[in-house]
Design an enzyme around this catalytic site. Structure first.
Site, PDB file in Angstrom:
ATOM      1  N   ASP A 162       0.830  -1.203   0.000  1.00 33.31           N
ATOM      2  CA  ASP A 162       0.000   0.000   0.000  1.00 33.31           C
ATOM      3  C   ASP A 162       0.865   1.254   0.000  1.00 33.31           C
ATOM      4  OD1 ASP A 162       0.997  -0.347   2.579  1.00 33.31           O
ATOM      5  OD2 ASP A 162      -0.939  -0.845   3.446  1.00 33.31           O
ATOM      6  N   ASN A 190      -7.206  -2.892  14.508  1.00 30.22           N
ATOM      7  CA  ASN A 190      -8.620  -3.088  14.141  1.00 30.22           C
ATOM      8  C   ASN A 190      -8.807  -4.265  13.182  1.00 30.22           C
ATOM      9  OD1 ASN A 190      -7.635  -2.125  11.740  1.00 30.22           O
ATOM     10  ND2 ASN A 190      -8.968  -0.333  11.605  1.00 30.22           N
ATOM     11  N   HIS A 221      -7.111  -4.814  10.366  1.00 31.72           N
ATOM     12  CA  HIS A 221      -6.854  -4.585   8.940  1.00 31.72           C
ATOM     13  C   HIS A 221      -5.599  -5.320   8.470  1.00 31.72           C
ATOM     14  CE1 HIS A 221      -4.368  -0.591   9.542  1.00 31.72           C
ATOM     15  NE2 HIS A 221      -3.590  -1.627   9.569  1.00 31.72           N
ATOM     16  N   GLU A 228      -9.440  -1.807   5.681  1.00 32.85           N
ATOM     17  CA  GLU A 228     -10.044  -1.533   6.982  1.00 32.85           C
ATOM     18  C   GLU A 228     -11.312  -2.373   7.143  1.00 32.85           C
ATOM     19  OE1 GLU A 228      -8.168   0.011   8.817  1.00 32.85           O
ATOM     20  OE2 GLU A 228      -7.525   1.980   8.130  1.00 32.85           O
TER      21      GLU A 228
END
Ligand code: PGA
Length: 248
Positions: free
Chosen positions: A64, A133, A135, A140
């Site tokens: 990313d 979280n 991801h 996400e």
């Protein structure tokens, strides 16, 4: 998913580097998918120390990149990959693919990135971290199994977690270009690294909850070759059953 629990972050780095060097020695590593962030840093340090030119002709594909940062910004993942992986391992810039998030047309940049990875023969071994979280990459919560490389909005928690890499929290970009879940799942094998107590709940959901977009890392349960290497703090919320049945 197979699980290996190690004592601490230094041991994580040693095991991570060994797995990568072993894949290379086995002739199974031409394209290495690289995660950025804090967790894989110990693995890259170990690799830099031990690779001794053995990875110089491997190609790198990043997961990313932030939208809105110049590629040479100290916080960009282009910079991270160059400084921490490519340069220390002697990999030339033309063998490094990072989603080009400075492009005007992000959709075209995403398609180009996927094409580059395909042209290189696909990712053999993908290194992943996991967000607090759940991801992976910047997929996400809400990211579906069929998602491809695309522009995404970062979760507020992710921006807060990554503020430590910037001079001020306001500087953390709000968007990124990330490989999708299905892009990541095309890697032939996956090495998921998790370190520290902040990741314990995320790792438990990734390994023990039914796969769902609520915890994007849980999609990895559907991949046939995933090794999770976690330090004790990150493994602390795993059930006794995971620890006994999955331990390599
Ligand atoms: P970290 O990030 O390694 O910096 O904790 C992991 C991730 O967000 O995937």
């Amino acid at each position: 998913m197979h699980l290996e629990v190690v004592a601490d972050d230094a041991a994580l780095g040693r095991v991570g580097a060994e797995r990568i060097l072993q894949a290379r020695a086995d002739g199974a590593l031409q394209v290495l998918g690289v995660a950025t962030g804090g967790t894989p840093a110990s693995t890259y340090r170990e690799l830099a120390r031990r690779a001794d030119g053995r990875l110089a002709d491997v190609r790198l594909a990043a997961l990313d990149e932030y939208v809105g940062l110049p590629a040479d910004h100290p916080g960009s993942y282009t910079t991270f990959v160059r400084r921490n992986i490519a340069e220390p391992l002697g990999i030339p810039p033309e063998h490094v693919a990072v989603p080009r998030a400075t492009a005007h047309d992000l959709e075209a940049a995403a398609a180009l990135f996927e094409q580059q990875v395909r042209d290189a023969g696909g990712v053999d071994l993908q290194i992943l971290g996991i967000g607090a979280n759940g991801h992976i990459g910047f997929n996400e919560p809400g990211s579906q199994a069929d998602s491809r490389t695309r522009a995404v909005t970062l979760a507020e928690r992710t921006r807060q977690d990554n503020a430590r890499f910037f001079d001020s929290p306001d500087e953390v970009p709000r968007e990124a270009l990330t490989q999708g879940i299905s892009t990541i799942m095309q890697a032939r094998s996956i090495l998921l690294l998790a370190s520290g107590s902040r990741k314990a709940d995320a790792l438990a959901c990734a390994m023990e909850q039914p796969p769902s977009a609520d915890c994007p890392a849980s999609w990895l349960q559907r991949h046939p070759h995933v090794l999770v290497v976690a330090d004790r703090a990150a493994a602390a919320a795993l059930s006794r059953q995971s620890l006994s049945s999955l331990r390599a």
